[in-house]
Design a protein around this motif. Structure first.
Motif, mmCIF file in Angstrom:
data_model
loop_
_atom_site.group_PDB
_atom_site.id
_atom_site.type_symbol
_atom_site.label_atom_id
_atom_site.label_comp_id
_atom_site.label_asym_id
_atom_site.label_seq_id
_atom_site.Cartn_x
_atom_site.Cartn_y
_atom_site.Cartn_z
ATOM 1 N N ILE A 80 8.858 -15.869 8.909
ATOM 2 C CA ILE A 80 8.988 -17.023 9.800
ATOM 3 C C ILE A 80 10.427 -17.160 10.277
ATOM 4 C CG2 ILE A 80 9.304 -18.614 7.847
ATOM 5 C CD1 ILE A 80 7.587 -20.640 9.509
ATOM 6 N N LEU A 81 10.586 -17.386 11.555
ATOM 7 C CA LEU A 81 11.896 -17.629 12.153
ATOM 8 C C LEU A 81 11.986 -19.124 12.429
ATOM 9 C CD1 LEU A 81 14.585 -16.868 13.418
ATOM 10 C CD2 LEU A 81 13.344 -16.119 15.461
ATOM 11 N N GLU A 82 12.813 -19.799 11.612
ATOM 12 C CA GLU A 82 13.003 -21.239 11.768
ATOM 13 C C GLU A 82 14.438 -21.514 12.191
ATOM 14 O OE1 GLU A 82 10.501 -24.017 9.165
ATOM 15 O OE2 GLU A 82 10.856 -22.291 7.886
ATOM 16 N N SER A 83 15.315 -21.798 11.246
ATOM 17 C CA SER A 83 16.711 -22.096 11.597
ATOM 18 C C SER A 83 17.388 -20.881 12.213
ATOM 19 C CB SER A 83 17.499 -22.571 10.376
ATOM 20 O OG SER A 83 17.824 -21.482 9.529
ATOM 21 N N GLY A 84 17.009 -19.695 11.766
ATOM 22 C CA GLY A 84 17.590 -18.463 12.286
ATOM 23 C C GLY A 84 18.841 -18.017 11.550
ATOM 24 N N ARG A 85 19.346 -18.834 10.653
ATOM 25 C CA ARG A 85 20.591 -18.486 9.953
ATOM 26 C C ARG A 85 20.469 -17.186 9.154
ATOM 27 N NH1 ARG A 85 20.446 -24.308 8.064
ATOM 28 N NH2 ARG A 85 21.741 -25.433 9.530
ATOM 29 N N THR A 86 19.405 -17.054 8.391
ATOM 30 C CA THR A 86 19.237 -15.881 7.539
ATOM 31 C C THR A 86 19.053 -14.626 8.382
ATOM 32 O OG1 THR A 86 18.270 -17.246 5.792
ATOM 33 C CG2 THR A 86 17.860 -14.874 5.672
#
Length: 187
Positions: free
Chosen positions: A101-107
Motif C-alpha cells: 500500500i502506498l499511503e504517506s509515501g515516506r517509506t
C-alpha cells in the motif's frame, strides 16, 4: 475480539489485476529486472506478481527490504529504519519496488532513493493499493493495483496486529469494529 471484515476486493478481482500489472511491466521491457518486495505486507502480492511476470515471459530476480517507520505507534514517521536491506548489486538494473500500500509515501520514497543512489538504472513502484489522500512525500506508483478508500485494510498480506494476513481477499475493518482506526493498515 474478531472484527467484522468487509470485502473490498475479492480473490478474482485481485488475480485479474495482478496479471494485468505483470503484463504492463512486461510491456515496458525492463532489463536485468530485479523485483524488491518491501516486507512484511507485500509478500503475498510480490509472490503472485513475480509468478504472473513469469507467465508474461519475464525472468525477474527477487530480493527483499524490510523497513520500519512506525515503532510502537500506528502513524508513520520520518524516522525510517532498515531492518533488512537488498543484498544484490543493483547497479545498472531495472528495479520494480513492490509494496502492499502506498499511503504517506515516506517509506517508498526512502527505498527508491536508496536504490537509485546505489546505481539502479531505474526504480519503478508497483503498489497493490494506493491512498493518495494520505500522501506526505512527493511520490506516486508507476503500477497500481487498486485505488483504495480511506479505510483500515487487511488481508492478502496486510495485517491488523499481526492477524488477518492470510485472507485471500482484501477487506476493511469498520471503525466501530476495532474500537477506532485511523485508516492505516499494519501491512
Amino acid at each position: 475480539m474478531n472484527p467484522n471484515i468487509h470485502t473490498l476486493f475479492d480473490e478474482d478481482a485481485i488475480s485479474r489485476r495482478v496479471n494485468a500489472l505483470a503484463r504492463e511491466i512486461a510491456e515496458a521491457k525492463p532489463e536485468n529486472l530485479l523485483v524488491v518486495a518491501v516486507l512484511k505486507g507485500s509478500f503475498i502480492f510480490a509472490a503472485d506478481l513475480v509468478r504472473a511476470m513469469h507467465r508474461a515471459e519475464l525472468q525477474p530476480e527477487m530480493e527483499f527490504m524490510h523497513l520500519s517507520s512506525y515503532g510502537a505507534g500506528t502513524e508513520g514517521s520520518d524516522n525510517i529504519r532498515i531492518l533488512r536491506d537488498v543484498e544484490s548489486d543493483v547497479n545498472g538494473r531495472d528495479i520494480i519496488l513492490v509494496d502492499d500500500i502506498l499511503e504517506s509515501g515516506r517509506t517508498l520514497a526512502f527505498a527508491k532513493e536508496r536504490l537509485t543512489s546505489r546505481g539502479a538504472r531505474s526504480v519503478r513502484i508497483a503498489a497493490l493499493l494506493d491512498k493518495p489522500e494520505r500522501r506526505k512525500a512527493a511520490i506516486s506508483a508507476d503500477y497500481v493495483g487498486f485505488a483504495c478508500p480511506d479505510k483500515f485494510v487487511v488481508g492478502y498480506g496486510m495485517d491488523m496486529g499481526h492477524a488477518w494476513r492470510q485472507l485471500p481477499f482484501i477487506g476493511y475493518v469498520a471503525p466501530d469494529d476495532t474500537g477506532g482506526t485511523d485508516g492505516k493498515t499494519g501491512g
